[in-house]
Design a protein around this motif. Structure first.
Motif, PDB file in Angstrom:
ATOM      1  N   GLY A   9       0.787  -1.225   0.000  1.00 47.18           N
ATOM      2  CA  GLY A   9       0.000   0.000   0.000  1.00 47.18           C
ATOM      3  C   GLY A   9       0.813   1.266   0.000  1.00 47.18           C
ATOM      4  N   THR A  10       2.074   1.207  -0.430  1.00 46.60           N
ATOM      5  CA  THR A  10       2.935   2.379  -0.440  1.00 46.60           C
ATOM      6  C   THR A  10       3.150   2.867  -1.867  1.00 46.60           C
ATOM      7  OG1 THR A  10       4.105   1.597   1.533  1.00 46.60           O
ATOM      8  CG2 THR A  10       5.184   3.308   0.234  1.00 46.60           C
ATOM      9  N   VAL A  22       3.283   8.053  -0.108  1.00 44.64           N
ATOM     10  CA  VAL A  22       1.858   7.980   0.221  1.00 44.64           C
ATOM     11  C   VAL A  22       1.575   6.584   0.755  1.00 44.64           C
ATOM     12  CG1 VAL A  22      -0.491   8.201  -0.644  1.00 44.64           C
ATOM     13  CG2 VAL A  22       1.337   9.606  -1.640  1.00 44.64           C
ATOM     14  N   GLN A  23       1.161   6.499   2.023  1.00 43.93           N
ATOM     15  CA  GLN A  23       0.816   5.209   2.628  1.00 43.93           C
ATOM     16  C   GLN A  23      -0.701   5.104   2.737  1.00 43.93           C
ATOM     17  OE1 GLN A  23       2.964   2.604   3.540  1.00 43.93           O
ATOM     18  NE2 GLN A  23       0.976   1.582   3.554  1.00 43.93           N
ATOM     19  N   LEU A  24      -1.284   4.133   2.036  1.00 40.32           N
ATOM     20  CA  LEU A  24      -2.732   3.966   2.044  1.00 40.32           C
ATOM     21  C   LEU A  24      -3.171   3.295   3.334  1.00 40.32           C
ATOM     22  CD1 LEU A  24      -3.262   2.697  -1.617  1.00 40.32           C
ATOM     23  CD2 LEU A  24      -3.350   5.042  -0.760  1.00 40.32           C
ATOM     24  N   PRO A  25      -4.398   3.576   3.809  1.00 41.08           N
ATOM     25  CA  PRO A  25      -4.925   2.894   5.004  1.00 41.08           C
ATOM     26  C   PRO A  25      -4.998   1.386   4.773  1.00 41.08           C
ATOM     27  CG  PRO A  25      -6.296   4.780   4.413  1.00 41.08           C
ATOM     28  CD  PRO A  25      -5.343   4.574   3.279  1.00 41.08           C
ATOM     29  N   TRP A  28      -7.985  -0.230   2.996  1.00 34.29           N
ATOM     30  CA  TRP A  28      -8.109  -0.073   1.549  1.00 34.29           C
ATOM     31  C   TRP A  28      -7.439  -1.221   0.804  1.00 34.29           C
ATOM     32  CZ3 TRP A  28      -7.310   5.637  -0.338  1.00 34.29           C
ATOM     33  CH2 TRP A  28      -8.112   6.485   0.423  1.00 34.29           C
ATOM     34  N   PRO A  42     -13.129   2.773   1.267  1.00 32.78           N
ATOM     35  CA  PRO A  42     -12.087   3.798   1.362  1.00 32.78           C
ATOM     36  C   PRO A  42     -12.619   5.052   2.042  1.00 32.78           C
ATOM     37  CG  PRO A  42     -12.031   2.776  -0.792  1.00 32.78           C
ATOM     38  CD  PRO A  42     -13.255   2.250  -0.095  1.00 32.78           C
ATOM     39  N   ALA A  53      -5.149   8.533   3.607  1.00 33.93           N
ATOM     40  CA  ALA A  53      -3.775   8.193   3.254  1.00 33.93           C
ATOM     41  C   ALA A  53      -2.822   9.155   3.961  1.00 33.93           C
ATOM     42  CB  ALA A  53      -3.593   8.276   1.746  1.00 33.93           C
TER      43      ALA A  53
END
Length: 409
Positions: A9-10, A22-25, A28, A42, A53
């Protein structure tokens, strides 16, 4: 703007010359093949709280030069196993190893402000104007470089050495990517150019193998079924509780008695606990007992390094000689100059079942005696204070070995 995904997720994004992570939750990232009204959406967490994020800007010596990004999935010996993020300015490439939170961007090939295409090692190479990057499955980066109106494709190997593999291309490039068949695709404002350069595509886009027959469910195995049975506890099928510390383990009397002589003797009669539905193992290590159960049910267990000694002790206590020998063999295989004295003291205090391990540790210490004294002299002093007889035995053994060595002519 340029963007690349590096897994978990990065994302890394070039934004107005700066590089942002950007690190996504986590919610997600869950993938579910079927629509599920209860699945997280999301922006909304499991408890209804908003999830967003997280964006951070990478610190770099210069912040206004970043143009293109790519990610090497496996950069070979020159990079960390997690790969690396590659960032280009107009005339240089920078590299940041992934998987190391403290790593930063370092100059990899070319030089800032020095144009003119030239092959060579690392910082001795030169780029005209980097217009596109593409990571190959061989750990190399392929650069689309424009110099004096001519476009070329240049390979940068994990050491940073630059080699031109195609030149004299008559178009203005914007970006590039490697296709699953190994072709290099280069895009400009109104056209897509495809070059057959025989490249190895990155593993995340490699074509999947064509199945020759329908895929069948994996065959069930007895260890797999028994592992699932253990993981389901308590499910009403267990008929014995074993209390270790503050935790109760639900197990099957017949299975543990068949696999362990300790439980067979304890539950087979002649002891007050023979017909009990609840047993207690005082002073047993809780995590080690959980590993013992995994071994009893499946015949194999993955043991963390911190649990090797506790598991060896508990296996000896529960009359599991095979497991005890396996743990002793692992301890011997992992011993070093700094740990051998402590291992000998531990084995000596365990009793007869550990005598063979103690003998092998003594032999290892004699073979590496000078290295042990040089790197872990304090441990030898401790050995002399705690168990002087063993220290004397080692010294005599070392002197005897030294006397047998041939002297130079």
């Amino acid at each position: 703007m340029s963007v690349v995904a590096v897994g978990a997720g990065t994302l890394f994004v070039v934004d107005d010359g700066r590089i942002r992570r950007v690190q996504l939750p986590r919610t997600w990232l869950a993938l579910d093949g079927a629509a599920d009204s209860a699945a997280p959406v999301p922006g909304v967490g499991a408890a209804g709280a908003e999830e967003v994020a997280v964006v951070t800007t990478l610190t770099a010596p210069v912040l206004q030069w970043a143009r293109r990004l790519c990610c090497i999935a496996d950069g070979g010996k020159a990079l960390l196993p997690a790969g690396a993020l590659i960032v280009s300015s107009r005339t240089a490439l920078y590299r940041m190893p992934l998987g190391d939170p403290g790593a930063g961007l370092g100059l990899w090939a070319g030089q800032e402000g020095e144009g003119g295409a030239r092959d060579g090692p690392g910082m001795e190479a030169r780029f005209g104007s980097v217009m596109g990057l593409a990571a190959g499955g061989d750990g190399c980066v392929y650069v689309v470089d424009e110099d004096s109106g001519r476009t070329s494709v240049r390979r940068v190997d994990p050491s940073g050495a630059v080699t031109t593999i195609a030149s004299g291309l008559q178009f203005d490039p914007n970006d590039a990517a490697i296709l699953p068949n190994g072709y290099l695709a280069i895009v400009n404002d109104d056209c897509l150019h495809v070059l057959d350069l025989g490249l190895l595509p990155p593993p995340d886009i490699a074509l999947p193998p064509t199945p020759t027959r329908p895929l069948l469910p994996a065959a069930r195995t007895l260890p797999g079924d028994l592992a699932a049975l253990l993981e389901r506890q308590p499910d009403g099928t267990a008929d014995l509780e074993v209390v270790v510390g503050d935790r109760t383990f639900h197990v099957h009397r017949a299975l543990v008695a068949a696999r362990s002589d300790y439980f067979r003797q304890l539950l087979g009669g002649g002891f007050a606990e023979g017909g009990a539905a609840r047993l207690s193992l005082p002073d047993a290590d809780l995590e080690a007992f959980a590993l013992v159960l995994r071994f009893l049910y499946t015949g194999a267990v993955d043991v963390p390094a911190a649990q090797v000694r506790p598991l060896a002790e508990l296996a000896d206590r529960l009359l599991l000689p095979e497991l005890c020998r396996d743990m002793q063999a692992r301890l011997l295989a992992e011993v070093g100059p700094e740990s051998v004295v402590d291992a000998m003291l531990w084995a000596e205090a365990r009793g007869p079942c550990f005598s063979q391990l103690l003998a092998e540790l003594k032999a290892w210490c004699l073979e590496h005696y000078e290295e042990v004294v040089r790197l872990a002299g304090n441990s030898m002093e401790r050995l002399a204070a705690v168990l002087p007889s063993l220290m004397v035995e080692l010294v005599k053994g070392y002197v005897g070995r030294s006397a047998k060595r041939p002297r130079p002519a």
